[in-house]
Design an enzyme around this catalytic site. Structure first.
Site, mmCIF file in Angstrom:
data_model
loop_
_atom_site.group_PDB
_atom_site.id
_atom_site.type_symbol
_atom_site.label_atom_id
_atom_site.label_comp_id
_atom_site.label_asym_id
_atom_site.label_seq_id
_atom_site.Cartn_x
_atom_site.Cartn_y
_atom_site.Cartn_z
ATOM 1 N N GLY A 10 -54.949 -4.001 15.622
ATOM 2 C CA GLY A 10 -56.350 -4.392 15.598
ATOM 3 C C GLY A 10 -57.187 -3.475 14.728
ATOM 4 N N ARG A 73 -49.408 -9.500 14.062
ATOM 5 C CA ARG A 73 -48.293 -10.395 14.375
ATOM 6 C C ARG A 73 -47.239 -10.360 13.276
ATOM 7 N NH1 ARG A 73 -51.591 -15.903 16.106
ATOM 8 N NH2 ARG A 73 -53.385 -14.846 17.053
ATOM 9 N N ASP A 109 -49.928 1.535 19.500
ATOM 10 C CA ASP A 109 -48.578 1.647 20.046
ATOM 11 C C ASP A 109 -47.582 0.730 19.332
ATOM 12 O OD1 ASP A 109 -49.884 -0.559 21.035
ATOM 13 O OD2 ASP A 109 -49.264 -0.284 23.108
ATOM 14 N N THR A 131 -56.318 3.615 18.224
ATOM 15 C CA THR A 131 -56.453 2.641 19.298
ATOM 16 C C THR A 131 -57.742 2.911 20.043
ATOM 17 O OG1 THR A 131 -55.620 1.962 21.470
ATOM 18 C CG2 THR A 131 -54.878 4.088 20.671
ATOM 19 N N ASP A 133 -58.313 1.824 22.853
ATOM 20 C CA ASP A 133 -57.929 2.014 24.253
ATOM 21 C C ASP A 133 -57.594 3.466 24.567
ATOM 22 O OD1 ASP A 133 -58.272 -0.664 24.742
ATOM 23 O OD2 ASP A 133 -56.145 -1.160 24.780
ATOM 24 N N ASP A 135 -54.827 5.065 24.391
ATOM 25 C CA ASP A 135 -53.689 5.073 25.313
ATOM 26 C C ASP A 135 -52.364 5.463 24.670
ATOM 27 O OD1 ASP A 135 -53.355 2.829 23.750
ATOM 28 O OD2 ASP A 135 -52.935 1.459 25.405
ATOM 29 N N ARG A 177 -56.440 -3.136 28.262
ATOM 30 C CA ARG A 177 -55.435 -4.000 28.894
ATOM 31 C C ARG A 177 -54.719 -3.291 30.036
ATOM 32 N NH1 ARG A 177 -51.805 -5.491 23.925
ATOM 33 N NH2 ARG A 177 -52.220 -3.285 23.575
#
Length: 354
Positions: A10, A73, A109, A131, A133, A135, A177
């Protein structure tokens, strides 16, 4: 020396600052030739790239997104554009055809997992953690995270005025998430009364009782929850499945589910509203902190390239730029533990954590 740079996964604020820092540091440090690979690993498969020079990148430090484009993707080892087959040979052919000596992969990740697989195939690769996130394992802070937290904090501040004016329970759904760092820091910065994280399931009855107390004490309640939050014994709230993605689950809608749960507990006399922040958390210009962190990471990555220390990812530990093995990062997540300092601080402030 010819170095390729790509941004995978992203988008987020700070990617362009890394591209700028890596390019400038390599040009200044060793006169390297730098090539930008477009749309992440997809560029390796579709032979899409363009040269980067000092003039191209100098004005990028404050620009959001990524000038190279990205894609989430296009795993060369399981490429859905070719029926899910292993197309890594095409990627290796691209690197050989363009005489690229090393690859700098900027991403989260999924990107680090792919980078580690290329490293095992003998590709000289360096990872840069990205990221919102926050994470990634072995890394205390990723660029883009601070910018996302700033968006959440501002949104909570704006919604609090409406909550207070109307005597409502307001729910704000953030990204996150499996790790709740955005909701935790954003909720603390924005003065949320309750913060709900994926790592620590909530009890709807307990939360409803807490909201009743807050309504009685201050006339409103403000809840910040991550998209991966869920009630005890419940599943994640899945919006859709995308089989062509490395992570096929697209979460979203837990705030609406929580709204219905609270309405059932609080009764018709209490108004409950929800707001889904979505991709606004990933957009816009990076904060000053993220610009500096992205620059530090970019310079550190360039240094590893020039020292030929490959198979590594730059990371922030104790406010120092270090490097860790890609094998130590791939497939691992950094989650919020119950005893984290910020969790303890939230409890001390009377914040409900579920």
């Amino acid at each position: 020396m010819h170095i390729g740079i790509l941004t995978g996964g992203g988008d987020c604020p700070g990617l362009n600052a890394v591209i700028r820092a890596v390019t400038l540091a390599l040009i200044e440090g060793c006169g390297a030739r730098v090539t930008g690979i477009e749309r992440g690993f997809l560029g390796l498969l579709e032979d899409k790239c363009r040269p980067l020079d000092a003039q191209t990148v100098r004005g990028l430090v404050a620009e959001g997104g990524t000038v190279l484009g990205t894609h989430n993707r296009a795993d060369p080892f399981h490429y859905f554009g070719a029926g899910g087959s292993d197309c890594s040979g095409r990627a290796l052919d691209f690197l050989g055809r363009h005489s690229i000596d090393a690859l700098v992969a900027i991403g989260g990740d999924g990107t680090m997992t792919i980078a580690e697989r290329f490293a095992r195939l003998g590709v000289p690769v360096i990872g840069v953690p990205k990221t919102i996130d926050n994470d990634l394992a072995c890394n205390e802070r990723s660029f883009g995270f601070d910018s996302a937290v700033a968006v959440v904090s501002e949104a909570l501040g704006r919604l609090e005025t409406t909550a207070r004016s109307h005597g409502r329970v307001m729910i704000v759904e953030t990204m996150g998430r499996y790790a709740g760092w955005i909701a935790l820091e954003g909720g603390l910065a924005g003065g949320a009364d309750a913060i709900l994280l994926p790592e620590h399931p909530y009890q709807p009855e307990t939360l409803a009782a807490f909201c009743r107390r807050r309504l009685a004490e201050q006339g409103y309640a403000l809840i910040c929850l991550a998209e991966g939050a869920h009630a005890i014994g419940a599943e994640l709230t899945v919006q859709q499945h995308i089989e062509a993605s490395p992570d096929p689950l697209r979460l979203g809608g837990v705030s609406q589910l929580l709204l219905r749960q609270l309405e059932g507990q609080l009764g018709a006399e209490v108004e409950v509203r929800h707001t889904l922040l979505g991709h606004v958390q990933r957009g816009g210009s990076p904060t000053a902190f993220d610009r500096v962190l992205a620059t530090r990471f970019g310079v550190a990555a360039a240094s590893l390239v020039m020292r030929k220390q490959f198979g590594r990812m730059v990371a922030l530990q104790g406010d120092r730029c270090v490097d860790v093995g890609l094998a130590d990062v791939a497939g691992r997540n950094r989650l919020v533990p119950q005893d984290h300092e910020l969790m303890l601080a939230a409890r001390d402030l009377g914040v409900c954590l579920g």
